[in-house]
Design a protein around this motif. Sequence first.
Motif, PDB file in Angstrom:
ATOM      1  N   ILE A  87       0.927  -1.246   0.107  1.00 37.08           N
ATOM      2  CA  ILE A  87       0.012   0.122   0.042  1.00 37.08           C
ATOM      3  C   ILE A  87       0.934   1.231   0.096  1.00 37.08           C
ATOM      4  O   ILE A  87       0.528   2.249  -0.606  1.00 37.08           O
ATOM      5  CB  ILE A  87      -0.927  -0.017   1.101  1.00 37.08           C
ATOM      6  CG1 ILE A  87      -1.715  -1.408   1.271  1.00 37.08           C
ATOM      7  CG2 ILE A  87      -1.839   1.149   1.047  1.00 37.08           C
ATOM      8  CD1 ILE A  87      -2.400  -1.630  -0.043  1.00 37.08           C
ATOM      9  N   ALA A  89       3.702   1.219  -1.579  1.00 30.80           N
ATOM     10  CA  ALA A  89       4.272   1.493  -2.893  1.00 30.80           C
ATOM     11  C   ALA A  89       3.147   2.081  -3.758  1.00 30.80           C
ATOM     12  O   ALA A  89       3.517   2.962  -4.456  1.00 30.80           O
ATOM     13  CB  ALA A  89       4.609   0.128  -3.347  1.00 30.80           C
ATOM     14  N   ILE A  90       1.859   1.660  -3.543  1.00 28.35           N
ATOM     15  CA  ILE A  90       0.620   2.193  -4.169  1.00 28.35           C
ATOM     16  C   ILE A  90       0.548   3.544  -4.113  1.00 28.35           C
ATOM     17  O   ILE A  90       0.327   4.425  -4.828  1.00 28.35           O
ATOM     18  CB  ILE A  90      -0.426   1.541  -3.946  1.00 28.35           C
ATOM     19  CG1 ILE A  90      -0.407   0.045  -4.574  1.00 28.35           C
ATOM     20  CG2 ILE A  90      -1.851   2.127  -4.724  1.00 28.35           C
ATOM     21  CD1 ILE A  90      -1.493  -1.017  -4.267  1.00 28.35           C
ATOM     22  N   LEU A  93       3.363   5.777  -5.848  1.00 30.59           N
ATOM     23  CA  LEU A  93       3.206   5.726  -7.284  1.00 30.59           C
ATOM     24  C   LEU A  93       1.896   6.638  -7.661  1.00 30.59           C
ATOM     25  O   LEU A  93       2.062   7.026  -8.561  1.00 30.59           O
ATOM     26  CB  LEU A  93       2.790   4.193  -7.664  1.00 30.59           C
ATOM     27  CG  LEU A  93       4.266   3.523  -7.779  1.00 30.59           C
ATOM     28  CD1 LEU A  93       3.541   2.106  -7.904  1.00 30.59           C
ATOM     29  CD2 LEU A  93       4.875   3.733  -8.834  1.00 30.59           C
ATOM     30  N   GLN A  94       0.935   6.579  -6.861  1.00 35.43           N
ATOM     31  CA  GLN A  94      -0.015   7.634  -6.963  1.00 35.43           C
ATOM     32  C   GLN A  94       0.287   8.923  -7.061  1.00 35.43           C
ATOM     33  O   GLN A  94      -0.160   9.651  -7.674  1.00 35.43           O
ATOM     34  CB  GLN A  94      -1.144   7.281  -5.881  1.00 35.43           C
ATOM     35  CG  GLN A  94      -2.255   6.619  -6.173  1.00 35.43           C
ATOM     36  CD  GLN A  94      -3.418   6.583  -5.129  1.00 35.43           C
ATOM     37  OE1 GLN A  94      -3.099   5.819  -4.122  1.00 35.43           O
ATOM     38  NE2 GLN A  94      -4.566   7.140  -5.373  1.00 35.43           N
ATOM     39  N   LYS A  96       3.501  10.086  -7.465  1.00 39.01           N
ATOM     40  CA  LYS A  96       4.238  10.261  -8.817  1.00 39.01           C
ATOM     41  C   LYS A  96       3.264  10.448 -10.004  1.00 39.01           C
ATOM     42  O   LYS A  96       3.618  11.687 -10.830  1.00 39.01           O
ATOM     43  CB  LYS A  96       5.119   9.002  -9.028  1.00 39.01           C
ATOM     44  CG  LYS A  96       6.081   9.347 -10.141  1.00 39.01           C
ATOM     45  CD  LYS A  96       7.341   8.624  -9.770  1.00 39.01           C
ATOM     46  CE  LYS A  96       8.371   9.012 -10.792  1.00 39.01           C
ATOM     47  NZ  LYS A  96       9.732   9.106 -10.223  1.00 39.01           N
ATOM     48  N   MET A  97       2.252   9.896 -10.000  1.00 38.29           N
ATOM     49  CA  MET A  97       1.354   9.948 -11.259  1.00 38.29           C
ATOM     50  C   MET A  97       0.510  11.196 -11.096  1.00 38.29           C
ATOM     51  O   MET A  97       0.521  12.062 -12.183  1.00 38.29           O
ATOM     52  CB  MET A  97       0.266   8.713 -11.312  1.00 38.29           C
ATOM     53  CG  MET A  97      -0.767   8.847 -12.256  1.00 38.29           C
ATOM     54  SD  MET A  97       0.051   8.406 -13.952  1.00 38.29           S
ATOM     55  CE  MET A  97      -1.106   7.715 -14.634  1.00 38.29           C
ATOM     56  N   LEU A 100       3.124  13.808 -12.364  1.00 39.60           N
ATOM     57  CA  LEU A 100       3.150  13.684 -13.837  1.00 39.60           C
ATOM     58  C   LEU A 100       2.057  14.482 -14.344  1.00 39.60           C
ATOM     59  O   LEU A 100       2.125  15.112 -15.343  1.00 39.60           O
ATOM     60  CB  LEU A 100       3.404  12.607 -14.351  1.00 39.60           C
ATOM     61  CG  LEU A 100       4.808  11.731 -14.107  1.00 39.60           C
ATOM     62  CD1 LEU A 100       4.843  10.295 -14.285  1.00 39.60           C
ATOM     63  CD2 LEU A 100       5.899  12.505 -14.649  1.00 39.60           C
ATOM     64  N   GLN A 101       0.783  14.273 -13.935  1.00 44.50           N
ATOM     65  CA  GLN A 101      -0.268  14.578 -14.589  1.00 44.50           C
ATOM     66  C   GLN A 101      -0.337  16.177 -14.457  1.00 44.50           C
ATOM     67  O   GLN A 101      -0.578  16.832 -15.475  1.00 44.50           O
ATOM     68  CB  GLN A 101      -1.609  14.193 -13.956  1.00 44.50           C
ATOM     69  CG  GLN A 101      -1.777  12.730 -14.117  1.00 44.50           C
ATOM     70  CD  GLN A 101      -3.264  12.182 -13.646  1.00 44.50           C
ATOM     71  OE1 GLN A 101      -3.482  12.602 -12.440  1.00 44.50           O
ATOM     72  NE2 GLN A 101      -3.878  11.205 -14.410  1.00 44.50           N
ATOM     73  N   LEU A 136      -7.931   1.898 -13.883  1.00 49.84           N
ATOM     74  CA  LEU A 136      -6.829   2.676 -12.782  1.00 49.84           C
ATOM     75  C   LEU A 136      -7.723   3.944 -12.267  1.00 49.84           C
ATOM     76  O   LEU A 136      -7.527   4.342 -11.195  1.00 49.84           O
ATOM     77  CB  LEU A 136      -5.811   3.212 -13.750  1.00 49.84           C
ATOM     78  CG  LEU A 136      -4.877   3.987 -13.235  1.00 49.84           C
ATOM     79  CD1 LEU A 136      -4.286   3.385 -11.701  1.00 49.84           C
ATOM     80  CD2 LEU A 136      -3.489   4.331 -13.997  1.00 49.84           C
ATOM     81  N   PHE A 139      -9.844   2.950  -9.616  1.00 52.32           N
ATOM     82  CA  PHE A 139      -8.961   2.741  -8.441  1.00 52.32           C
ATOM     83  C   PHE A 139      -8.424   3.963  -7.729  1.00 52.32           C
ATOM     84  O   PHE A 139      -8.655   4.268  -6.321  1.00 52.32           O
ATOM     85  CB  PHE A 139      -8.004   1.953  -8.691  1.00 52.32           C
ATOM     86  CG  PHE A 139      -6.827   1.647  -7.696  1.00 52.32           C
ATOM     87  CD1 PHE A 139      -5.653   2.329  -7.726  1.00 52.32           C
ATOM     88  CD2 PHE A 139      -7.162   0.799  -6.647  1.00 52.32           C
ATOM     89  CE1 PHE A 139      -4.778   2.272  -6.692  1.00 52.32           C
ATOM     90  CE2 PHE A 139      -6.366   0.774  -5.534  1.00 52.32           C
ATOM     91  CZ  PHE A 139      -5.026   1.701  -5.482  1.00 52.32           C
ATOM     92  N   LEU A 140      -7.978   5.027  -8.555  1.00 57.60           N
ATOM     93  CA  LEU A 140      -7.371   6.290  -7.970  1.00 57.60           C
ATOM     94  C   LEU A 140      -8.668   6.917  -7.368  1.00 57.60           C
ATOM     95  O   LEU A 140      -8.543   7.673  -6.143  1.00 57.60           O
ATOM     96  CB  LEU A 140      -6.965   7.154  -8.912  1.00 57.60           C
ATOM     97  CG  LEU A 140      -5.530   6.784  -9.744  1.00 57.60           C
ATOM     98  CD1 LEU A 140      -5.029   7.226 -10.842  1.00 57.60           C
ATOM     99  CD2 LEU A 140      -4.358   6.601  -8.355  1.00 57.60           C
ATOM    100  N   VAL A 143      -9.374   4.538  -3.550  1.00 55.34           N
ATOM    101  CA  VAL A 143      -8.594   4.090  -2.631  1.00 55.34           C
ATOM    102  C   VAL A 143      -8.253   5.231  -1.669  1.00 55.34           C
ATOM    103  O   VAL A 143      -7.820   6.378  -1.920  1.00 55.34           O
ATOM    104  CB  VAL A 143      -7.004   3.840  -3.144  1.00 55.34           C
ATOM    105  CG1 VAL A 143      -6.073   3.753  -2.229  1.00 55.34           C
ATOM    106  CG2 VAL A 143      -7.008   2.582  -4.058  1.00 55.34           C
ATOM    107  N   TYR A 145      -6.059   5.354   0.853  1.00 57.68           N
ATOM    108  CA  TYR A 145      -4.759   5.469   1.239  1.00 57.68           C
ATOM    109  C   TYR A 145      -4.007   6.807   0.931  1.00 57.68           C
ATOM    110  O   TYR A 145      -3.211   7.040   1.439  1.00 57.68           O
ATOM    111  CB  TYR A 145      -3.962   4.132   1.383  1.00 57.68           C
ATOM    112  CG  TYR A 145      -3.915   3.318   2.525  1.00 57.68           C
ATOM    113  CD1 TYR A 145      -5.019   2.687   2.808  1.00 57.68           C
ATOM    114  CD2 TYR A 145      -3.072   3.217   3.182  1.00 57.68           C
ATOM    115  CE1 TYR A 145      -5.306   2.111   3.938  1.00 57.68           C
ATOM    116  CE2 TYR A 145      -3.142   2.584   4.417  1.00 57.68           C
ATOM    117  CZ  TYR A 145      -4.090   1.763   4.922  1.00 57.68           C
ATOM    118  OH  TYR A 145      -4.244   1.148   5.634  1.00 57.68           O
TER     119      TYR A 145
END
Lengths: 169, 121
Positions: A87, A89-90, A93-94, A96-97, A100-101, A136, A139-140, A143, A145
């Motif tokens: 979690i 890690a997720i 990554l979120q 980071k995403m 980037l967005q 995705l 999920f975003l 979640v 978390y």
Amino acid sequence: MRGHEPRSSSSCAACKLLKRRCTPTCIFAPHFRSSDQITFAKVHKVFGASNVSKLLSEVPEEQRQETVNSLAYEADVRLKDPVYGCIGAIASLQKKMLELQHDIAVARNRLLAHNASGVNNNNNHVLSTLDDSPQLAAFLDLVPYSDLMLLDGSGLDAYLYDIGPPPFV
Amino acid sequence: MNPKRCAACRYLRRRCPKDCVFSPYFPPNNPDKFACVHRIYGAGNVSKMLQQLPVQTRAEAVESLCFEATCRVEDPVYGCVGIISLLQNQIQKTQNLLPRTQAEISVAQIKPSQNQHSAFM
């Protein structure tokens, strides 16, 4: 007098660790070679051998190696981060995403400022690749978390490097 | 039977001691939470994991274990690792996209008066 039945010299890693005889129908043997005992040790520590056996028996045989790979990855990450595991890690990554967005949106706005209206279609196409995964996106949204466990940016790249990519990227 | 047993002890059909490691995190009004975690990790492993953590981090650990267990129940092959894979793929695609967009900006800055036929893909 019955003697102790010797273990097969070709016991899989699981049976070696569990100190039992490795049978020809051992569910672990195809996926936990005796040459790699560490992987099974990690999976056993986190999930337990009997739970792994149950999980493997519930998936089709052709998907068991992928299952083992994901369990090994999850166990490895959990042992490295006992509180958050995958979690963490997720969440990283979120984050980071999202960054980037944001960068893409800033770049898009700059392009709009420089170009004529004729490139509007292309800019929509830029964003479309971000939305091409409904799973995705769902999920975003769901979640919970991401708000709780965002790592600091300075440690993010090191964290991601440390956990490595999943085995089936 | 003690009606105030935590969900874990009710599931395991045992007495819930005052110092039960599970009771702060598995209230009796949510039995599915423990059932899911037990199914994937086993009560013994969860207990060991929690006992090895500082008390102030255990609540977060339980929530993350629950989430991962839920993911694994829904996707027995990939579990939450499937989500990580998906995110990493998306990030890689987006990272590849950004330099191209920035290059388009540079071109637009150099030749602002000409029509731009941008091809992002």
